[in-house]
Scaffold this active site. Structure first.
Site, PDB file in Angstrom:
ATOM      1  N   GLU A   1       0.797  -1.297  -0.049  1.00  0.00           N
ATOM      2  CA  GLU A   1      -0.142  -0.114   0.017  1.00  0.00           C
ATOM      3  C   GLU A   1       0.963   1.257  -0.001  1.00  0.00           C
ATOM      4  O   GLU A   1       0.611   2.313  -0.662  1.00  0.00           O
ATOM      5  CB  GLU A   1      -0.950   0.183   1.274  1.00  0.00           C
ATOM      6  CG  GLU A   1      -2.144  -0.776   1.105  1.00  0.00           C
ATOM      7  CD  GLU A   1      -2.764  -1.170  -0.236  1.00  0.00           C
ATOM      8  OE1 GLU A   1      -3.324  -0.136  -0.488  1.00  0.00           O
ATOM      9  OE2 GLU A   1      -2.735  -2.317  -0.655  1.00  0.00           O
TER      10      GLU A   1
ATOM     11  N   TRP B   1       1.840   1.962  -3.301  1.00  0.00           N
ATOM     12  CA  TRP B   1       1.001   2.925  -4.176  1.00  0.00           C
ATOM     13  C   TRP B   1       1.004   4.325  -4.168  1.00  0.00           C
ATOM     14  O   TRP B   1       1.023   4.964  -5.065  1.00  0.00           O
ATOM     15  CB  TRP B   1      -0.643   2.471  -3.752  1.00  0.00           C
ATOM     16  CG  TRP B   1      -1.097   1.169  -4.380  1.00  0.00           C
ATOM     17  CD1 TRP B   1      -1.122   0.072  -3.898  1.00  0.00           C
ATOM     18  CD2 TRP B   1      -1.749   1.247  -5.536  1.00  0.00           C
ATOM     19  NE1 TRP B   1      -2.014  -0.823  -4.871  1.00  0.00           N
ATOM     20  CE2 TRP B   1      -1.972  -0.187  -5.947  1.00  0.00           C
ATOM     21  CE3 TRP B   1      -1.997   1.904  -6.606  1.00  0.00           C
ATOM     22  CZ2 TRP B   1      -2.774  -0.638  -7.164  1.00  0.00           C
ATOM     23  CZ3 TRP B   1      -2.356   1.508  -7.861  1.00  0.00           C
ATOM     24  CH2 TRP B   1      -2.862   0.233  -8.140  1.00  0.00           C
TER      25      TRP B   1
ATOM     26  N   TRP C   1     -19.737  12.650 -19.726  1.00  0.00           N
ATOM     27  CA  TRP C   1     -20.143  13.087 -18.517  1.00  0.00           C
ATOM     28  C   TRP C   1     -21.440  13.658 -18.671  1.00  0.00           C
ATOM     29  O   TRP C   1     -21.753  14.479 -19.612  1.00  0.00           O
ATOM     30  CB  TRP C   1     -19.116  14.002 -17.989  1.00  0.00           C
ATOM     31  CG  TRP C   1     -17.857  13.502 -17.633  1.00  0.00           C
ATOM     32  CD1 TRP C   1     -16.684  13.827 -18.378  1.00  0.00           C
ATOM     33  CD2 TRP C   1     -17.451  12.487 -16.892  1.00  0.00           C
ATOM     34  NE1 TRP C   1     -15.609  13.201 -17.781  1.00  0.00           N
ATOM     35  CE2 TRP C   1     -16.135  12.264 -17.040  1.00  0.00           C
ATOM     36  CE3 TRP C   1     -18.144  11.602 -15.811  1.00  0.00           C
ATOM     37  CZ2 TRP C   1     -15.333  11.181 -16.387  1.00  0.00           C
ATOM     38  CZ3 TRP C   1     -17.251  10.629 -15.290  1.00  0.00           C
ATOM     39  CH2 TRP C   1     -15.954  10.419 -15.665  1.00  0.00           C
TER      40      TRP C   1
ATOM     41  N   ASN D   1     -10.402   4.025   3.249  1.00  0.00           N
ATOM     42  CA  ASN D   1      -9.928   3.681   1.885  1.00  0.00           C
ATOM     43  C   ASN D   1     -11.069   3.018   1.259  1.00  0.00           C
ATOM     44  O   ASN D   1     -11.541   3.462  -0.020  1.00  0.00           O
ATOM     45  CB  ASN D   1      -8.829   3.160   1.633  1.00  0.00           C
ATOM     46  CG  ASN D   1      -8.315   2.648   0.074  1.00  0.00           C
ATOM     47  OD1 ASN D   1      -8.178   3.638  -0.521  1.00  0.00           O
ATOM     48  ND2 ASN D   1      -8.257   1.541  -0.244  1.00  0.00           N
TER      49      ASN D   1
ATOM     50  N   TRP E   1     -14.917  13.107 -12.772  1.00  0.00           N
ATOM     51  CA  TRP E   1     -13.950  12.856 -11.511  1.00  0.00           C
ATOM     52  C   TRP E   1     -13.184  13.891 -10.996  1.00  0.00           C
ATOM     53  O   TRP E   1     -12.834  14.030  -9.872  1.00  0.00           O
ATOM     54  CB  TRP E   1     -12.996  11.918 -11.883  1.00  0.00           C
ATOM     55  CG  TRP E   1     -11.850  12.189 -13.117  1.00  0.00           C
ATOM     56  CD1 TRP E   1     -12.210  11.813 -14.061  1.00  0.00           C
ATOM     57  CD2 TRP E   1     -10.749  12.851 -12.659  1.00  0.00           C
ATOM     58  NE1 TRP E   1     -11.028  12.301 -14.661  1.00  0.00           N
ATOM     59  CE2 TRP E   1     -10.196  12.912 -14.180  1.00  0.00           C
ATOM     60  CE3 TRP E   1     -10.002  13.357 -11.839  1.00  0.00           C
ATOM     61  CZ2 TRP E   1      -8.893  13.540 -14.189  1.00  0.00           C
ATOM     62  CZ3 TRP E   1      -8.913  13.726 -11.964  1.00  0.00           C
ATOM     63  CH2 TRP E   1      -8.158  13.889 -13.134  1.00  0.00           C
TER      64      TRP E   1
ATOM     65  N   TRP F   1      -8.568   8.803  -7.854  1.00  0.00           N
ATOM     66  CA  TRP F   1      -9.828   9.460  -8.641  1.00  0.00           C
ATOM     67  C   TRP F   1      -9.914   8.912 -10.123  1.00  0.00           C
ATOM     68  O   TRP F   1     -11.003   8.420 -10.660  1.00  0.00           O
ATOM     69  CB  TRP F   1      -9.926  10.906  -8.602  1.00  0.00           C
ATOM     70  CG  TRP F   1     -10.864  11.289  -7.310  1.00  0.00           C
ATOM     71  CD1 TRP F   1      -9.923  11.678  -6.213  1.00  0.00           C
ATOM     72  CD2 TRP F   1     -12.079  11.037  -7.031  1.00  0.00           C
ATOM     73  NE1 TRP F   1     -10.977  11.852  -5.280  1.00  0.00           N
ATOM     74  CE2 TRP F   1     -12.285  11.313  -5.673  1.00  0.00           C
ATOM     75  CE3 TRP F   1     -13.104  10.763  -7.921  1.00  0.00           C
ATOM     76  CZ2 TRP F   1     -13.326  11.720  -5.552  1.00  0.00           C
ATOM     77  CZ3 TRP F   1     -14.547  10.889  -7.429  1.00  0.00           C
ATOM     78  CH2 TRP F   1     -14.700  11.136  -6.048  1.00  0.00           C
TER      79      TRP F   1
HETATM   80  P1  FAD Z   1      -3.370   2.499   5.234  1.00  0.00           P
HETATM   81  O1  FAD Z   1      -4.325   1.329   4.578  1.00  0.00           O
HETATM   82  O2  FAD Z   1      -2.904   2.167   6.621  1.00  0.00           O
HETATM   83  O3  FAD Z   1      -2.230   2.637   4.265  1.00  0.00           O
HETATM   84  C1  FAD Z   1      -0.808   3.081   4.671  1.00  0.00           C
HETATM   85  C2  FAD Z   1      -0.415   4.065   3.683  1.00  0.00           C
HETATM   86  O4  FAD Z   1      -0.351   3.558   2.321  1.00  0.00           O
HETATM   87  C3  FAD Z   1      -1.202   5.196   3.550  1.00  0.00           C
HETATM   88  O5  FAD Z   1      -1.163   6.206   4.784  1.00  0.00           O
HETATM   89  C4  FAD Z   1      -0.795   5.785   2.348  1.00  0.00           C
HETATM   90  O6  FAD Z   1       0.204   6.618   2.273  1.00  0.00           O
HETATM   91  C5  FAD Z   1      -0.523   4.566   1.360  1.00  0.00           C
HETATM   92  N1  FAD Z   1      -1.963   4.222   0.659  1.00  0.00           N
HETATM   93  C6  FAD Z   1      -2.679   3.235   0.942  1.00  0.00           C
HETATM   94  N2  FAD Z   1      -3.650   3.182   0.052  1.00  0.00           N
HETATM   95  C7  FAD Z   1      -3.238   3.733  -1.041  1.00  0.00           C
HETATM   96  C8  FAD Z   1      -3.756   4.312  -2.142  1.00  0.00           C
HETATM   97  N3  FAD Z   1      -4.862   3.693  -2.568  1.00  0.00           N
HETATM   98  N4  FAD Z   1      -3.000   5.155  -2.975  1.00  0.00           N
HETATM   99  C9  FAD Z   1      -1.971   5.849  -2.517  1.00  0.00           C
HETATM  100  N5  FAD Z   1      -1.553   5.653  -1.352  1.00  0.00           N
HETATM  101  C10 FAD Z   1      -2.068   4.648  -0.567  1.00  0.00           C
HETATM  102  N6  FAD Z   1      -4.391   9.110   0.059  1.00  0.00           N
HETATM  103  C11 FAD Z   1      -3.739  10.281   0.529  1.00  0.00           C
HETATM  104  O7  FAD Z   1      -2.753  10.000   1.154  1.00  0.00           O
HETATM  105  N7  FAD Z   1      -4.308  11.395  -0.163  1.00  0.00           N
HETATM  106  C12 FAD Z   1      -5.276  11.431  -0.698  1.00  0.00           C
HETATM  107  O8  FAD Z   1      -5.485  12.773  -1.075  1.00  0.00           O
HETATM  108  C13 FAD Z   1      -6.022  10.457  -1.381  1.00  0.00           C
HETATM  109  N8  FAD Z   1      -7.168  10.591  -2.033  1.00  0.00           N
HETATM  110  C14 FAD Z   1      -7.767   9.502  -2.178  1.00  0.00           C
HETATM  111  C15 FAD Z   1      -8.753   9.503  -3.162  1.00  0.00           C
HETATM  112  C16 FAD Z   1      -9.708   8.160  -3.509  1.00  0.00           C
HETATM  113  C17 FAD Z   1     -10.847   8.620  -4.416  1.00  0.00           C
HETATM  114  C18 FAD Z   1      -8.968   7.126  -3.135  1.00  0.00           C
HETATM  115  C19 FAD Z   1      -9.925   5.859  -3.451  1.00  0.00           C
HETATM  116  C20 FAD Z   1      -7.962   7.155  -2.341  1.00  0.00           C
HETATM  117  C21 FAD Z   1      -7.414   8.160  -1.961  1.00  0.00           C
HETATM  118  N9  FAD Z   1      -6.287   8.104  -1.068  1.00  0.00           N
HETATM  119  C22 FAD Z   1      -5.429   9.267  -0.657  1.00  0.00           C
HETATM  120  C23 FAD Z   1      -5.693   6.801  -0.789  1.00  0.00           C
HETATM  121  C24 FAD Z   1      -6.095   6.017   0.449  1.00  0.00           C
HETATM  122  O9  FAD Z   1      -7.537   5.905   0.801  1.00  0.00           O
HETATM  123  C25 FAD Z   1      -5.389   6.716   1.730  1.00  0.00           C
HETATM  124  O10 FAD Z   1      -3.987   6.925   1.760  1.00  0.00           O
HETATM  125  C26 FAD Z   1      -5.757   5.840   3.271  1.00  0.00           C
HETATM  126  O11 FAD Z   1      -7.112   5.698   3.082  1.00  0.00           O
HETATM  127  C27 FAD Z   1      -5.199   6.459   4.227  1.00  0.00           C
HETATM  128  O12 FAD Z   1      -5.378   5.994   5.234  1.00  0.00           O
HETATM  129  P2  FAD Z   1      -4.399   5.102   6.005  1.00  0.00           P
HETATM  130  O13 FAD Z   1      -3.049   5.796   6.256  1.00  0.00           O
HETATM  131  O14 FAD Z   1      -4.989   4.440   7.453  1.00  0.00           O
HETATM  132  O15 FAD Z   1      -3.962   3.877   5.154  1.00  0.00           O
END
Ligand code: FAD
Length: 483
Positions: free
Chosen positions: A282, A285, A313, A349, A367, A390
């Site tokens: 993750e 990502w 759209w 997420n 989007w 997005w």
């Molecule tokens: P955890 O599940 O604990 O993951 C650990 C870390 O991994 C996160 O802190 C993040 O740095 C990274 N990570 C996890 N999932 C993703 C992912 N899908 N994409 C990129 N990095 C990821 N994340 C943001 O940090 N900023 C945003 O603006 C953002 N916008 C998003 C918009 C949409 C539509 C979606 C679906 C996801 C978005 N995310 C974003 C990704 C993800 O949802 C968040 O990083 C995550 O929910 C943060 O919670 P956590 O730190 O507990 O995640």
């Protein structure tokens, strides 16, 4: 060793540990002037209120840490090039240390900043503090083009990575004989000290580097083992919540990587056990998002896949967009997610994926509208991750969700919030319904609704659109593009 001061510019790196620019400044042995410049509308993507609230707390914490290290954080407002020129001129400083930014407008601004300082004989030394790989060092696909699919990117990371331990906290900064005048945080009116009405950020978040470290320790001790299995459950809230610390640079990816390797006693992330590897993936990502935004800098506003420039759209969508933003679509999981976002600045997420799919596929709203609203409201708003995800949800991006995958918000709720705990937390008006009606209140009988004192359309909205109709419409639109 000279007594001429050097300047360290803090931006998205508000920490003392693993801060290469700060470390390099300290290594000169010259007095260091740690500087933060508030330039709210300098970039294309000015920070939303939640991130500005966080930033203030984060600066307070950095001030405190620098004070304890015998130094000081100097606060200024205005155009960074002009401010730095004045500081350097007044204190005879000839070197500025900073960590890079990767978003398109940040890169452009930094290039101008560098040129303008160098024109005045001031050198600007840049470092990488945000990523594991600088995007231009990540390698390419066999045909020489940048990666556009996650799995090969991830494999390349594991193959090329030589883990570098984080730099220990820099606490040995030499100080100048006299300090420049600094503003106080109270002079930054647009960094709110308290959340606006209806927002409860202070109940959920503890910004600052020390709290980031505490969070890492807590997550690795208590939750990581369950992460792969339960990470999709918004009701259990077992994810790391590292994202806002990462967005503000209170912690680095290298620090998290190191903590993971130490906890699981391995010398390379490729050797992490399954539970930890799922989490590490993750994190990569996020790295992938930066890689894409660097190589395709238009993708914060335009589709990566050019076919989607012609996507049909809908055009009159203000009413539906407002309902989505306010958590009033009539689909409980979507509404719970949007209300969680509006209240806490964060959303789980899995629910982010559902609300993004709902906006782009059920409502056929571009989007970019969703990305903009997330940017304005998320406490972890990050241009690279936001644009990547997005576009993924809309189908126009890298490794995008296939066009025919249209989340059914009711099924998603049943699967990932099986007891409706998350739904009723954020949509308490549904609380008196029997559990199976939490997911789709419009399917409850008149008697059940009456017993729950719930009038659909009054106490809670009717569904804004029928799922099957929406699905048909979206498939037709995507089919047009596919052809
Ligand atoms: P955890 O599940 O604990 O993951 C650990 C870390 O991994 C996160 O802190 C993040 O740095 C990274 N990570 C996890 N999932 C993703 C992912 N899908 N994409 C990129 N990095 C990821 N994340 C943001 O940090 N900023 C945003 O603006 C953002 N916008 C998003 C918009 C949409 C539509 C979606 C679906 C996801 C978005 N995310 C974003 C990704 C993800 O949802 C968040 O990083 C995550 O929910 C943060 O919670 P956590 O730190 O507990 O995640």
């Amino acid at each position: 060793m000279s007594d001429t001061p050097v300047v360290v510019l803090f931006r998205q790196d508000l920490r003392l540990i693993d801060n290469p620019a700060l470390h390099a400044a300290a290594q000169t042995g010259q007095p260091a002037l740690p500087v933060f410049i508030w330039h709210p509308f300098g970039d294309d993507w000015p920070l939303g209120t939640a991130r500005r609230w966080w930033l203030r707390k984060s600066l307070l914490s950095l001030q405190d840490q620098l004070r304890k290290a015998g130094s000081k954080l100097l606060l200024f407002k205005g155009d960074p090039a002009t401010v730095l020129e004045h500081v350097c001129h007044d204190h005879d400083a000839r070197q500025v240390f900073l960590n890079r930014r990767y978003d398109p407008s940040g890169r452009e601004a930094d290039q101008d900043l560098k040129e303008s300082l160098e024109d005045r004989g001031i050198t600007c030394s840049e470092y990488g503090a945000t990523l594991l790989f600088e995007p231009w060092n990540m390698g390419t696909k066999k045909d020489g083009s940048p990666f556009k699919v996650f799995t090969p990117f991830y494999n390349a990371v594991l193959e090329r990575l030589e883990p570098v331990p984080p730099i220990p906290a820099t606490v040995n900064l030499a100080t100048p004989e006299t300090w420049p005048q600094s503003l106080s945080l109270d002079d930054f009116e647009d960094l709110p000290a308290t959340p606006p009405d209806g927002h409860h950020w202070d109940a959920f978040w503890e910004p600052g580097e020390k709290n980031a470290l505490k969070r890492v320790g807590g997550f690795l001790d208590e939750a990581i083992e369950e992460y792969p299995e339960l990470r999709d459950r918004p009701d259990l809230d077992l994810t790391s919540r590292f994202s806002s610390y990462l967005a503000n640079g209170e912690i680095s990816l290298r620090m998290i990587q190191q903590a993971l390797m130490e906890k699981f006693n391995c010398a390379h992330p490729a050797d992490l056990p399954e539970a930890a590897a799922g989490f590490y993936r993750e994190l990569i990502w996020r790295e992938f998002g930066y890689h894409l935004l660097y190589h395709f800098p238009h993708t914060d506003t335009e589709p990566l896949n050019p076919k989607y420039a012609d996507f049909p759209w809908v055009s009159n969508y203000e009413k539906e967009l407002q309902a989505w933003k306010r958590g009033q679509t009539g689909y409980p999981l979507v509404d719970a997610g949007m209300r969680q976002l509006n209240s806490t600045g964060w959303m789980h997420n899995r629910v982010r994926m559902v609300v993004a799919s709902f906006l782009t596929k059920h409502l056929l709203i571009p989007w970019q509208e969703g990305a903009k609203y997330f940017w304005e409201t998320l406490i972890d708003a990050d241009l690279a991750s936001n644009s990547l995800n997005w576009q993924w949800a809309a189908g126009s991006g890298a490794d995008a969700a296939p066009y025919w995958r249209i989340f059914n918000p009711t099924r998603q709720a049943e699967r990932f919030d099986p007891d409706g705990v998350y739904i009723v937390k954020w949509c308490p008006e549904l609380n008196r319904l029997p559990k199976k009606a939490f997911f789709a209140p419009w399917t409850a009988s008149a008697l059940v609704l009456e017993r729950a004192h719930l009038k659909l359309g009054k106490d809670y909205p009717e569904p804004i659109i029928d799922h099957n109709d929406a699905r048909e419409r979206a498939l037709a639109a995507y089919e047009m593009i596919r052809r």
